[in-house]
Write a protein that holds these residues in place. Structure first.
Motif, short mmCIF file in Angstrom:
data_model
loop_
_atom_site.label_atom_id
_atom_site.label_comp_id
_atom_site.label_asym_id
_atom_site.label_seq_id
_atom_site.Cartn_x
_atom_site.Cartn_y
_atom_site.Cartn_z
N GLU A 101 0.56 -1.29 0.07
CA GLU A 101 -0.10 -0.02 -0.05
C GLU A 101 0.79 1.36 -0.09
OE1 GLU A 101 0.37 -1.38 4.44
OE2 GLU A 101 0.09 -2.28 2.52
N GLU A 102 2.12 1.36 0.07
CA GLU A 102 2.83 2.35 0.02
C GLU A 102 2.94 3.08 -1.29
OE1 GLU A 102 7.90 2.81 -0.36
OE2 GLU A 102 6.97 2.18 1.76
N ARG A 103 2.76 4.53 -0.94
CA ARG A 103 2.64 5.31 -2.49
C ARG A 103 3.99 5.36 -3.17
NH1 ARG A 103 4.25 10.00 -3.69
NH2 ARG A 103 3.03 11.48 -5.15
N ARG A 104 4.11 5.04 -4.44
CA ARG A 104 5.31 5.10 -5.19
C ARG A 104 5.20 5.92 -6.10
NH1 ARG A 104 6.02 -1.48 -5.70
NH2 ARG A 104 6.01 -2.33 -3.67
N PRO A 105 6.11 7.17 -6.62
CA PRO A 105 6.05 8.16 -7.36
C PRO A 105 6.24 7.35 -8.91
CG PRO A 105 7.36 8.91 -5.59
CD PRO A 105 7.06 7.26 -5.49
N ALA A 106 5.73 7.97 -9.60
CA ALA A 106 5.58 7.37 -11.26
C ALA A 106 7.14 7.47 -11.69
CB ALA A 106 5.08 8.17 -12.05
N ALA A 107 7.62 6.61 -12.38
CA ALA A 107 9.25 6.80 -12.74
C ALA A 107 9.20 7.89 -13.69
CB ALA A 107 9.42 5.27 -13.45
N SER A 108 8.31 8.45 -14.54
CA SER A 108 8.31 9.43 -15.20
C SER A 108 8.71 10.56 -14.48
CB SER A 108 7.03 9.67 -16.16
OG SER A 108 5.92 9.62 -15.27
N LYS A 109 8.38 10.81 -13.51
CA LYS A 109 8.55 12.09 -12.54
C LYS A 109 9.96 11.89 -11.84
CE LYS A 109 4.14 13.65 -10.79
NZ LYS A 109 3.27 14.02 -9.56
N LEU A 110 10.55 10.53 -11.47
CA LEU A 110 11.63 10.42 -10.73
C LEU A 110 13.07 10.47 -11.35
CD1 LEU A 110 10.78 7.49 -8.28
CD2 LEU A 110 11.20 9.89 -7.73
N TRP A 111 12.73 9.79 -12.60
CA TRP A 111 14.00 9.73 -13.40
C TRP A 111 14.51 11.25 -13.94
CZ3 TRP A 111 17.59 6.26 -13.15
CH2 TRP A 111 17.36 4.89 -12.86
N PRO A 112 13.77 12.09 -14.41
CA PRO A 112 14.15 13.39 -14.73
C PRO A 112 14.67 14.06 -13.49
CG PRO A 112 11.91 13.08 -15.82
CD PRO A 112 12.25 11.91 -14.71
N ILE A 113 14.11 13.87 -12.36
CA ILE A 113 14.72 14.57 -11.00
C ILE A 113 16.25 13.64 -10.97
CG2 ILE A 113 14.55 14.47 -8.52
CD1 ILE A 113 11.48 14.70 -9.27
N TYR A 114 16.42 12.43 -11.07
CA TYR A 114 17.59 11.79 -10.88
C TYR A 114 18.74 12.53 -11.88
CZ TYR A 114 15.16 8.20 -8.15
OH TYR A 114 14.62 7.41 -7.06
N ALA A 115 18.23 12.44 -12.97
CA ALA A 115 19.07 12.99 -14.08
C ALA A 115 19.57 14.45 -13.99
CB ALA A 115 18.47 12.74 -15.64
N GLY A 116 18.75 15.41 -13.55
CA GLY A 116 18.88 16.76 -13.17
C GLY A 116 19.74 16.99 -12.09
N ILE A 117 19.44 16.24 -11.15
CA ILE A 117 20.28 16.36 -9.89
C ILE A 117 21.62 15.67 -10.10
CG2 ILE A 117 20.60 15.64 -7.24
CD1 ILE A 117 17.60 16.16 -6.98
N GLY A 118 21.62 14.53 -10.73
CA GLY A 118 22.83 13.67 -10.82
C GLY A 118 23.87 14.74 -11.95
N VAL A 119 23.45 15.46 -12.89
CA VAL A 119 24.30 16.18 -13.64
C VAL A 119 24.82 17.41 -12.75
CG1 VAL A 119 24.26 17.72 -15.77
CG2 VAL A 119 23.16 15.74 -15.87
N LEU A 120 24.17 18.02 -12.24
CA LEU A 120 24.53 18.69 -11.14
C LEU A 120 25.65 18.41 -9.98
CD1 LEU A 120 21.28 20.70 -9.96
CD2 LEU A 120 23.26 21.80 -11.41
N ILE A 121 25.36 17.12 -9.63
CA ILE A 121 26.64 16.57 -8.94
C ILE A 121 27.67 16.17 -9.55
CG2 ILE A 121 26.80 14.58 -7.57
CD1 ILE A 121 23.87 14.23 -6.64
N GLY A 122 27.61 15.71 -10.86
CA GLY A 122 28.75 15.62 -11.68
C GLY A 122 29.59 16.72 -11.85
N PHE A 123 28.98 17.87 -12.29
CA PHE A 123 29.65 19.20 -12.41
C PHE A 123 30.41 19.66 -11.19
CE2 PHE A 123 27.72 18.90 -16.60
CZ PHE A 123 28.91 19.04 -17.42
N ASP A 124 29.48 19.46 -10.06
CA ASP A 124 29.96 19.99 -8.92
C ASP A 124 31.11 19.23 -8.24
OD1 ASP A 124 29.28 21.85 -6.26
OD2 ASP A 124 29.27 19.96 -5.48
N ASN A 125 31.08 17.73 -8.35
CA ASN A 125 32.46 17.13 -8.28
C ASN A 125 33.66 17.77 -8.75
OD1 ASN A 125 30.85 15.67 -6.35
ND2 ASN A 125 30.50 14.09 -7.92
#
Length: 381
Positions: A101-125
């Motif tokens: 019964e746990e609420r799970r966000p749609a993958a279409s919402k999560l993966w753009p977030i993962y990609a956006g934050i991941g790119v920021l992390i890469g350049f910040d590193n």
């Protein structure tokens, strides 16, 4: 008499029902509010803080060791900051499966977030790697506390962070401690800067003050508005997926820059041989993942600002080890800056203690009011 007992049971049942489901019908939110600030909560927070302190200290020192021992590839140093993310798959598989019964966000919402934050992390590193090369490790690690001021701004704008006098004092003291070291950096006599000229110190300062503050606030906003869950499974998934994207950015930069061609020669020329080269990079990768895991868990449990404040607490530990490992000189300015950093953290921690005490007093008053309401309801009958 039966009528009186029925009224009494109804009145007693109302608070229980509200405490079980919460004012908005969310059982999880109420459970979190009752455990936040408890002894067990502080124990888990202390464990997360320990991971941040140890991981940041070891990773920063190993990163400096990489440059001092002959390493020169900034993209390789960047890759070590996120390349250990596949190791998180082991604890992720060991965590219990989420309930159906746990609420799970749609993958279409999560993966753009993962990609956006991941790119920021890469350049910040990458910017972090440049800064670590240009600055002495002791000066760099404490000047990095200046990120806290930027994180305070992003936390207010993105996460609606509440500011009190103690929190404002914490941010200001930590920022002033960083500024103090910036003023005295030209005369500190550190030898761990890889021979970088003092004219490049301002470049290092600017690189340190990059997107890290924004990244922390985006993590908190994702937990709060998209995932809406703070479980260990989601923390590990968030960290692993964003770091995998950051690793892809680092590998792309390593290939595009041509640094990959210099790796064999760099490994052969590394001080004490190839084995130490591999162990240094592997140890750096593991240490960064431990620090990142503690940081993300603190963001989920408390806030991005608290996580960043905890990171600044690790900074005074680095110069102590840098004196022994790299021959840095512990000056009076650094001692004062370290004391200011510790004072700034204690100020923030005390604010959380005060909030916890107020919450407990508020619950006690609610129980007293409920008890009075019950007696008043019974007496007229």
């Amino acid at each position: 008499m039966a009528h009186v007992q029925e009224i009494q049971l109804q009145i007693r049942g109302a608070p229980d029902e509200e405490s079980e489901h919460g004012r908005d019908g969310s059982k999880a939110d109420t459970r979190r509010s009752t455990t936040r600030g408890s002894f067990l909560w502080w124990i888990t927070v202390a464990v997360d803080m320990f991971m941040v302190l140890c991981g940041t200290t070891v990773a920063t020192l190993l990163g400096r060791l990489y440059y001092n021992s002959g390493g020169n590839s900034k993209w390789m140093a960047t890759l070590t900051q996120s390349g250990g993310s596949p190791l998180l798959l082991v604890p992720l598989l060991m965590t219990p499966a989420p309930p159906a019964e746990e609420r799970r966000p749609a993958a279409s919402k999560l993966w753009p977030i993962y990609a956006g934050i991941g790119v920021l992390i890469g350049f910040d590193n990458l910017m972090y790697s440049y800064a670590l090369q240009y600055l002495p490790v002791s000066t760099f690690s404490l000047v990095a506390a200046s990120q806290l001021a930027f994180n305070a701004i992003t936390s207010r704008l993105i996460n609606a962070q509440r500011f009190t006098a103690l929190i404002a004092n914490s941010v200001m003291v930590l920022t002033f401690s960083a500024a103090l070291l910036g003023v005295g950096s030209s005369d500190d006599g550190d030898s761990s800067s890889g021979g970088a000229p003092h004219s490049k110190y301002p470049v290092g300062f600017l690189l340190v003050l990059a997107a890290f503050a924004l990244i922390l606030s985006l993590f908190e906003a994702t937990f709060e508005r998209v995932i809406r869950a703070r479980t260990l499974r989601w923390v590990l998934a968030m960290q692993m997926n964003t770091n995998l994207v950051a690793s892809a950015v680092s590998v792309a930069g390593l290939l595009a820059s041509g640094d990959w061609r210099t790796i064999p020669a760099e490994m052969a020329a590394f001080r004490d041989g190839r084995a130490r080269y591999v162990l240094t990079l592997a140890g750096t990768a593991v240490a960064w993942q431990a620090a990142a895991a503690g940081m993300v868990r603190l963001i989920a449990r408390v806030s991005s600002l608290f996580a960043n404040v905890t990171g600044t607490l690790a900074l005074p530990l680095v110069p102590v080890f840098a004196v022994a490992l790299f021959g840095d000189r512990m000056t009076g300015i650094k001692i004062v800056a370290m004391l200011m950093a510790v004072w700034g953290f204690l100020s923030y921690a005390y604010q959380h203690y005060v909030d916890g005490r107020r919450a407990e007093n508020g619950k006690a008053e609610c129980h007293v009011c409920a008890a009075r309401g019950e007696s008043d309801a019974v007496l007229p009958a």
